[in-house]
Write a protein that holds these residues in place. Sequence first.
Motif, PDB file in Angstrom:
ATOM      1  N   ARG A 189       0.917  -1.162   0.014  1.00  0.00           N
ATOM      2  CA  ARG A 189       0.045   0.004  -0.159  1.00  0.00           C
ATOM      3  C   ARG A 189       1.036   1.198  -0.206  1.00  0.00           C
ATOM      4  NH1 ARG A 189      -5.200  -0.330   1.442  1.00  0.00           N
ATOM      5  NH2 ARG A 189      -6.011  -2.726   1.827  1.00  0.00           N
ATOM      6  N   ARG A 190       1.543   1.692  -1.107  1.00  0.00           N
ATOM      7  CA  ARG A 190       2.354   2.648  -1.043  1.00  0.00           C
ATOM      8  C   ARG A 190       2.428   3.262  -2.670  1.00  0.00           C
ATOM      9  NH1 ARG A 190       8.171   1.223   1.123  1.00  0.00           N
ATOM     10  NH2 ARG A 190       7.752  -0.734  -0.444  1.00  0.00           N
ATOM     11  N   GLY A 191       2.094   4.458  -2.480  1.00  0.00           N
ATOM     12  CA  GLY A 191       2.018   4.966  -4.137  1.00  0.00           C
ATOM     13  C   GLY A 191       3.535   5.556  -4.480  1.00  0.00           C
ATOM     14  N   PHE A 192       3.559   6.522  -5.475  1.00  0.00           N
ATOM     15  CA  PHE A 192       4.907   6.913  -6.112  1.00  0.00           C
ATOM     16  C   PHE A 192       5.927   7.335  -5.126  1.00  0.00           C
ATOM     17  CE2 PHE A 192       7.224  10.161  -8.677  1.00  0.00           C
ATOM     18  CZ  PHE A 192       8.076   9.239  -9.202  1.00  0.00           C
ATOM     19  N   GLU A 193       5.543   8.385  -4.330  1.00  0.00           N
ATOM     20  CA  GLU A 193       6.385   9.051  -3.736  1.00  0.00           C
ATOM     21  C   GLU A 193       6.746   7.854  -2.496  1.00  0.00           C
ATOM     22  OE1 GLU A 193       6.979  12.856  -0.302  1.00  0.00           O
ATOM     23  OE2 GLU A 193       5.074  12.289  -1.371  1.00  0.00           O
ATOM     24  N   GLY A 194       6.265   7.184  -2.001  1.00  0.00           N
ATOM     25  CA  GLY A 194       6.913   6.056  -1.064  1.00  0.00           C
ATOM     26  C   GLY A 194       7.688   5.038  -1.564  1.00  0.00           C
ATOM     27  N   THR A 195       7.308   4.680  -2.789  1.00  0.00           N
ATOM     28  CA  THR A 195       8.229   3.582  -3.680  1.00  0.00           C
ATOM     29  C   THR A 195       9.355   4.453  -3.835  1.00  0.00           C
ATOM     30  OG1 THR A 195       6.255   2.613  -4.208  1.00  0.00           O
ATOM     31  CG2 THR A 195       8.142   2.380  -5.735  1.00  0.00           C
ATOM     32  N   LEU A 196       9.418   5.577  -4.291  1.00  0.00           N
ATOM     33  CA  LEU A 196      10.620   6.415  -4.893  1.00  0.00           C
ATOM     34  C   LEU A 196      11.407   6.566  -3.671  1.00  0.00           C
ATOM     35  CD1 LEU A 196      11.990   7.755  -7.240  1.00  0.00           C
ATOM     36  CD2 LEU A 196      10.738   9.655  -6.528  1.00  0.00           C
ATOM     37  N   ASP A 197      11.066   7.021  -2.719  1.00  0.00           N
ATOM     38  CA  ASP A 197      11.812   7.064  -1.448  1.00  0.00           C
ATOM     39  C   ASP A 197      12.741   5.816  -1.043  1.00  0.00           C
ATOM     40  OD1 ASP A 197      11.207   9.924  -1.291  1.00  0.00           O
ATOM     41  OD2 ASP A 197       9.719   9.401   0.509  1.00  0.00           O
ATOM     42  N   ASP A 198      11.751   4.684  -1.272  1.00  0.00           N
ATOM     43  CA  ASP A 198      12.342   3.413  -0.760  1.00  0.00           C
ATOM     44  C   ASP A 198      13.424   3.023  -1.708  1.00  0.00           C
ATOM     45  OD1 ASP A 198      12.505   0.868   0.666  1.00  0.00           O
ATOM     46  OD2 ASP A 198      11.643   0.076  -1.172  1.00  0.00           O
ATOM     47  N   VAL A 199      13.179   3.001  -3.195  1.00  0.00           N
ATOM     48  CA  VAL A 199      14.209   2.715  -3.980  1.00  0.00           C
ATOM     49  C   VAL A 199      15.443   3.869  -4.236  1.00  0.00           C
ATOM     50  CG1 VAL A 199      12.541   1.455  -5.435  1.00  0.00           C
ATOM     51  CG2 VAL A 199      13.135   3.759  -6.073  1.00  0.00           C
ATOM     52  N   ALA A 200      15.304   5.110  -3.703  1.00  0.00           N
ATOM     53  CA  ALA A 200      16.373   5.838  -3.783  1.00  0.00           C
ATOM     54  C   ALA A 200      17.255   5.583  -2.644  1.00  0.00           C
ATOM     55  CB  ALA A 200      15.712   7.548  -3.581  1.00  0.00           C
ATOM     56  N   ARG A 201      16.875   4.944  -1.603  1.00  0.00           N
ATOM     57  CA  ARG A 201      17.874   4.428  -0.810  1.00  0.00           C
ATOM     58  C   ARG A 201      18.794   3.365  -1.411  1.00  0.00           C
ATOM     59  NH1 ARG A 201      13.512   5.919   2.720  1.00  0.00           N
ATOM     60  NH2 ARG A 201      12.734   3.810   2.727  1.00  0.00           N
ATOM     61  N   ARG A 202      18.515   2.717  -2.171  1.00  0.00           N
ATOM     62  CA  ARG A 202      19.427   1.481  -2.407  1.00  0.00           C
ATOM     63  C   ARG A 202      19.865   1.804  -3.991  1.00  0.00           C
ATOM     64  NH1 ARG A 202      14.664  -1.685  -0.289  1.00  0.00           N
ATOM     65  NH2 ARG A 202      13.915  -1.312  -2.329  1.00  0.00           N
ATOM     66  N   GLY A 203      19.710   2.789  -4.724  1.00  0.00           N
ATOM     67  CA  GLY A 203      20.226   2.869  -5.938  1.00  0.00           C
ATOM     68  C   GLY A 203      20.250   4.409  -6.403  1.00  0.00           C
ATOM     69  N   THR A 204      20.545   4.409  -7.793  1.00  0.00           N
ATOM     70  CA  THR A 204      20.727   5.742  -8.357  1.00  0.00           C
ATOM     71  C   THR A 204      19.657   5.917  -9.300  1.00  0.00           C
ATOM     72  OG1 THR A 204      23.293   5.546  -8.519  1.00  0.00           O
ATOM     73  CG2 THR A 204      22.026   7.082 -10.038  1.00  0.00           C
ATOM     74  N   VAL A 205      18.793   6.902  -8.940  1.00  0.00           N
ATOM     75  CA  VAL A 205      17.443   7.290  -9.587  1.00  0.00           C
ATOM     76  C   VAL A 205      17.841   7.953 -10.927  1.00  0.00           C
ATOM     77  CG1 VAL A 205      15.246   8.487  -9.292  1.00  0.00           C
ATOM     78  CG2 VAL A 205      16.169   7.113  -7.388  1.00  0.00           C
ATOM     79  N   VAL A 206      17.333   7.464 -12.009  1.00  0.00           N
ATOM     80  CA  VAL A 206      17.376   8.090 -13.467  1.00  0.00           C
ATOM     81  C   VAL A 206      16.089   8.148 -13.993  1.00  0.00           C
ATOM     82  CG1 VAL A 206      18.479   7.762 -15.490  1.00  0.00           C
ATOM     83  CG2 VAL A 206      19.535   6.772 -13.551  1.00  0.00           C
ATOM     84  N   GLN A 207      15.746   9.334 -14.003  1.00  0.00           N
ATOM     85  CA  GLN A 207      14.290   9.818 -14.775  1.00  0.00           C
ATOM     86  C   GLN A 207      14.813   9.586 -16.073  1.00  0.00           C
ATOM     87  OE1 GLN A 207      12.883  13.887 -14.128  1.00  0.00           O
ATOM     88  NE2 GLN A 207      10.894  13.410 -15.269  1.00  0.00           N
ATOM     89  N   LEU A 208      13.822   8.960 -16.903  1.00  0.00           N
ATOM     90  CA  LEU A 208      13.662   8.881 -18.405  1.00  0.00           C
ATOM     91  C   LEU A 208      12.849   9.715 -18.772  1.00  0.00           C
ATOM     92  CD1 LEU A 208      13.999   4.878 -18.973  1.00  0.00           C
ATOM     93  CD2 LEU A 208      15.806   6.763 -19.052  1.00  0.00           C
ATOM     94  N   HIS A 209      13.285  10.722 -19.647  1.00  0.00           N
ATOM     95  CA  HIS A 209      12.467  11.777 -19.989  1.00  0.00           C
ATOM     96  C   HIS A 209      12.812  12.274 -21.552  1.00  0.00           C
ATOM     97  CE1 HIS A 209       9.955  15.532 -20.265  1.00  0.00           C
ATOM     98  NE2 HIS A 209       9.219  15.196 -19.486  1.00  0.00           N
ATOM     99  N   GLU A 210      12.118  12.550 -22.548  1.00  0.00           N
ATOM    100  CA  GLU A 210      12.607  12.970 -23.637  1.00  0.00           C
ATOM    101  C   GLU A 210      13.337  14.188 -23.527  1.00  0.00           C
ATOM    102  OE1 GLU A 210       8.530  14.815 -25.551  1.00  0.00           O
ATOM    103  OE2 GLU A 210       8.339  12.705 -24.616  1.00  0.00           O
ATOM    104  N   ASP A 211      13.194  15.051 -22.468  1.00  0.00           N
ATOM    105  CA  ASP A 211      13.804  16.465 -22.636  1.00  0.00           C
ATOM    106  C   ASP A 211      14.981  16.344 -21.520  1.00  0.00           C
ATOM    107  OD1 ASP A 211      11.932  17.823 -24.119  1.00  0.00           O
ATOM    108  OD2 ASP A 211      10.448  18.182 -22.520  1.00  0.00           O
TER     109      ASP A 211
END
Length: 198
Positions: free
Chosen positions: A109-131
């Motif tokens: 029971r976790r949305g985007f913010e909670g999941t992002l916070d969790d994965v950011a602790r264990r890896g390098t967050v890379v946003q894929l974006h056309e810009d």
Amino acid sequence: MRQFVIIGHDAPTTPEFSLDDLAGAAGRLDVLCRCVTSAFFLSHAIREDVRVHLILGDEYTVTFEGSDLRRLNPDERSTAALIRKALEEREEAIGHIPVETSPGVSLTRRGFEGTLDDVARRGTVVQLHEDGDPIVGVAPPSDPVFVLSDHHDFRDEEAALLADRADERVSLGPKALHADHSITVAHNYLDTAGFERY
């Protein structure tokens, strides 16, 4: 470990959807299913060093763990059935404690913010974006967490979270790609050490 976080803006949050209409009544669940198969399947194997997090309507996260996956087939319908099974057991998930709904598949029971916070602790967050910056100019991280959206752009609040938490914002090329194709290109980028080793 390679991780992919895919936001499903219109994805169902209950199991009451038809496996026969994934692109319509199921809120473009077909897009998320294709992302799962692109993340895991090789020609005759499954990538075991991959984890995929599907954000469903910013309410639930369904996680697929490559090292433990069973019963995943390379078609949208069977992947959607695993997601539906996860949603059938959503009442068993308490807070951020996951419930395993089938081997290698769990729901929290976790949305985007909670999941992002969790994965950011264990890896390098890379946003894929056309810009974003061209990926060819970015060294491949050792534990990447690629974040991408479904067929919609990131919403303002999602973009703000990513601006704050992403280590990199990269583009995979001069043309906008489908989410599942982006995952394939990201894998190739990592498999070839940044398109250097073939």
